[in-house]
Write an enzyme that holds these catalytic residues in place. Structure first.
Site, PDB file in Angstrom:
ATOM      1  N   GLU A  38       0.809  -1.224   0.000  1.00  0.00           N
ATOM      2  CA  GLU A  38       0.000   0.000   0.000  1.00  0.00           C
ATOM      3  C   GLU A  38       0.838   1.269   0.000  1.00  0.00           C
ATOM      4  O   GLU A  38       1.927   1.319   0.561  1.00  0.00           O
ATOM      5  CB  GLU A  38      -0.901  -0.012   1.244  1.00  0.00           C
ATOM      6  CG  GLU A  38      -2.034   0.975   1.203  1.00  0.00           C
ATOM      7  CD  GLU A  38      -3.192   0.500   2.075  1.00  0.00           C
ATOM      8  OE1 GLU A  38      -4.162  -0.046   1.520  1.00  0.00           O
ATOM      9  OE2 GLU A  38      -3.112   0.655   3.313  1.00  0.00           O
ATOM     10  N   LYS A  74       0.381   4.792   1.580  1.00  0.00           N
ATOM     11  CA  LYS A  74      -0.477   5.374   2.622  1.00  0.00           C
ATOM     12  C   LYS A  74       0.322   6.406   3.404  1.00  0.00           C
ATOM     13  O   LYS A  74       1.329   6.075   4.024  1.00  0.00           O
ATOM     14  CB  LYS A  74      -0.912   4.226   3.538  1.00  0.00           C
ATOM     15  CG  LYS A  74      -1.905   4.558   4.624  1.00  0.00           C
ATOM     16  CD  LYS A  74      -2.002   3.342   5.531  1.00  0.00           C
ATOM     17  CE  LYS A  74      -3.394   3.113   6.046  1.00  0.00           C
ATOM     18  NZ  LYS A  74      -3.456   1.875   6.855  1.00  0.00           N
ATOM     19  N   LYS A 114      -8.141   2.336  -3.001  1.00  0.00           N
ATOM     20  CA  LYS A 114      -8.554   2.158  -1.603  1.00  0.00           C
ATOM     21  C   LYS A 114      -9.346   3.400  -1.215  1.00  0.00           C
ATOM     22  O   LYS A 114      -8.793   4.489  -1.069  1.00  0.00           O
ATOM     23  CB  LYS A 114      -7.301   1.992  -0.735  1.00  0.00           C
ATOM     24  CG  LYS A 114      -7.581   1.598   0.710  1.00  0.00           C
ATOM     25  CD  LYS A 114      -7.650   0.090   0.853  1.00  0.00           C
ATOM     26  CE  LYS A 114      -7.780  -0.336   2.299  1.00  0.00           C
ATOM     27  NZ  LYS A 114      -6.531  -0.195   3.059  1.00  0.00           N
ATOM     28  N   GLU A 154     -14.615  -5.934   1.508  1.00  0.00           N
ATOM     29  CA  GLU A 154     -14.013  -6.010   2.844  1.00  0.00           C
ATOM     30  C   GLU A 154     -15.073  -6.273   3.907  1.00  0.00           C
ATOM     31  O   GLU A 154     -16.099  -5.604   3.954  1.00  0.00           O
ATOM     32  CB  GLU A 154     -13.305  -4.684   3.151  1.00  0.00           C
ATOM     33  CG  GLU A 154     -12.705  -4.619   4.533  1.00  0.00           C
ATOM     34  CD  GLU A 154     -11.961  -3.320   4.768  1.00  0.00           C
ATOM     35  OE1 GLU A 154     -10.965  -3.073   4.066  1.00  0.00           O
ATOM     36  OE2 GLU A 154     -12.394  -2.539   5.646  1.00  0.00           O
ATOM     37  N   ASN A 211     -10.793  -7.683   7.270  1.00  0.00           N
ATOM     38  CA  ASN A 211     -10.027  -6.643   7.959  1.00  0.00           C
ATOM     39  C   ASN A 211      -9.884  -7.053   9.424  1.00  0.00           C
ATOM     40  O   ASN A 211     -10.877  -7.200  10.130  1.00  0.00           O
ATOM     41  CB  ASN A 211     -10.754  -5.295   7.847  1.00  0.00           C
ATOM     42  CG  ASN A 211      -9.856  -4.139   8.267  1.00  0.00           C
ATOM     43  OD1 ASN A 211      -8.955  -4.312   9.085  1.00  0.00           O
ATOM     44  ND2 ASN A 211     -10.106  -2.963   7.719  1.00  0.00           N
ATOM     45  N   GLU A 269      -6.323  -8.466   5.735  1.00  0.00           N
ATOM     46  CA  GLU A 269      -5.922  -7.050   5.760  1.00  0.00           C
ATOM     47  C   GLU A 269      -5.704  -6.571   7.197  1.00  0.00           C
ATOM     48  O   GLU A 269      -6.433  -6.968   8.088  1.00  0.00           O
ATOM     49  CB  GLU A 269      -7.025  -6.174   5.146  1.00  0.00           C
ATOM     50  CG  GLU A 269      -7.564  -6.626   3.808  1.00  0.00           C
ATOM     51  CD  GLU A 269      -8.813  -5.839   3.427  1.00  0.00           C
ATOM     52  OE1 GLU A 269      -9.019  -4.743   3.959  1.00  0.00           O
ATOM     53  OE2 GLU A 269      -9.601  -6.334   2.621  1.00  0.00           O
ATOM     54  N   SER A 270      -4.739  -5.696   7.367  1.00  0.00           N
ATOM     55  CA  SER A 270      -4.425  -5.028   8.647  1.00  0.00           C
ATOM     56  C   SER A 270      -3.691  -5.943   9.622  1.00  0.00           C
ATOM     57  O   SER A 270      -4.024  -7.119   9.777  1.00  0.00           O
ATOM     58  CB  SER A 270      -5.671  -4.485   9.348  1.00  0.00           C
ATOM     59  OG  SER A 270      -6.290  -3.501   8.580  1.00  0.00           O
TER      60      SER A 270
END
Length: 260
Positions: free
Chosen positions: A54, A56, A116, A165, A186, A216-217
């Site tokens: 990503e 970010k 995103k 998601e 997530n 994710e995360s």
């Protein structure tokens, strides 16, 4: 009102403004609108690492992550590192991103690009195609089943892939439909911001095998990926881990090398 509710409220105002400035017909005339898209699902199916890296700059939970790295350098670095795709934050107010970041990434690499974003209107899907995205993100917690269906079908008609998601069983059950390509879990609780890989493990058995599973995360080390792969995850979205370094591409390269 939690942070997600606040973001969505602001996003509705932002989208209304954008629609008044640039009509859909103008987006459809953009140079990038007629291009062939690049498949993220194909890349993930043929990859040993499954890394989606990503770009970010900041986030509501971590404030500033990295304001100095250029999108072009990050995109080129990620591509040479061998990632499967690149996620580009386009929300300005909360994440410091923009649609221009998407354009720059598209001009700098041949990776599949995920926009995103907090998508709450069909306009943003047309916008995604016009600015170079190959994949869009739909967040189950902010959309109804009807919206997920119409948004994903619109994306499909534009040859965009869809990553949906989810955070829990309830969101999964309302969302599963044939027009999706990937389902992302997530691991961050959006109310408390706490992260737990147990969320991915628990939901893995409930996600039908027709969809590519993405976690994710909270994936900050190779061990986390090795822990999740037996649960059928083929994709891993990694943001802050690479962006908090001075060279996101080199950081991704070292990570993938350690994974081998």
């Amino acid at each position: 009102m939690n942070i997600l509710d606040q973001i969505v409220t602001d996003k509705r105002k932002e989208v209304d403004l954008r629609r008044s400035l640039i009509p859909t017909s103008q987006l459809e005339q953009s140079v990038l609108f007629e291009r062939d898209t690049v498949s993220l699902t194909e890349r993930l199916q043929n990859s040993a690492s499954g890394i989606i890296a990503e770009h970010k700059r900041r986030s509501p939970s971590k404030s500033v992550i990295n304001q100095t790295l250029s999108v072009s350098d990050v995109a080129q670095g990620y591509e040479s590192a061998g990632v499967c795709g690149m996620s580009v934050l386009t929300d300005g107010k909360y994440f410091g991103g923009s649609l221009d970041d998407l354009l720059l990434a598209k001009a700098s690499c041949n990776l599949p690009l995920l926009r995103k974003e907090f998508i709450i209107h069909p306009y943003q899907i047309v916008e995604a195609k016009a600015y170079g995205a190959d994949v869009i993100l739909l967040i189950a917690s902010i959309l109804s089943k009807v919206e997920i269906k119409s948004f994903s079908e619109l994306a499909k008609s534009l040859n965009l892939e869809i990553l949906l998601e989810i955070h829990n069983e309830e969101e999964l059950h309302k969302s599963v439909m044939p027009s999706l390509d990937m389902i992302g879990v997530n691991n961050r609780n959006l109310k408390t911001f706490e992260v737990s890989l147990e969320t991915s493990k628990h939901l893995s058995t409930l996600i039908p095998d027709d969809f590519i599973k993405i976690s994710e995360s909270g994936i900050s080390n190779v061990e986390a990926i090795k822990e999740l792969q037996p649960y059928g995850y083929q994709g891993f979205l990694i943001g802050e881990n690479f962006m908090k370094t001075d060279n996101a591409g080199e950081s991704a390269k070292a990570f993938i090398k350690n994974l081998a």
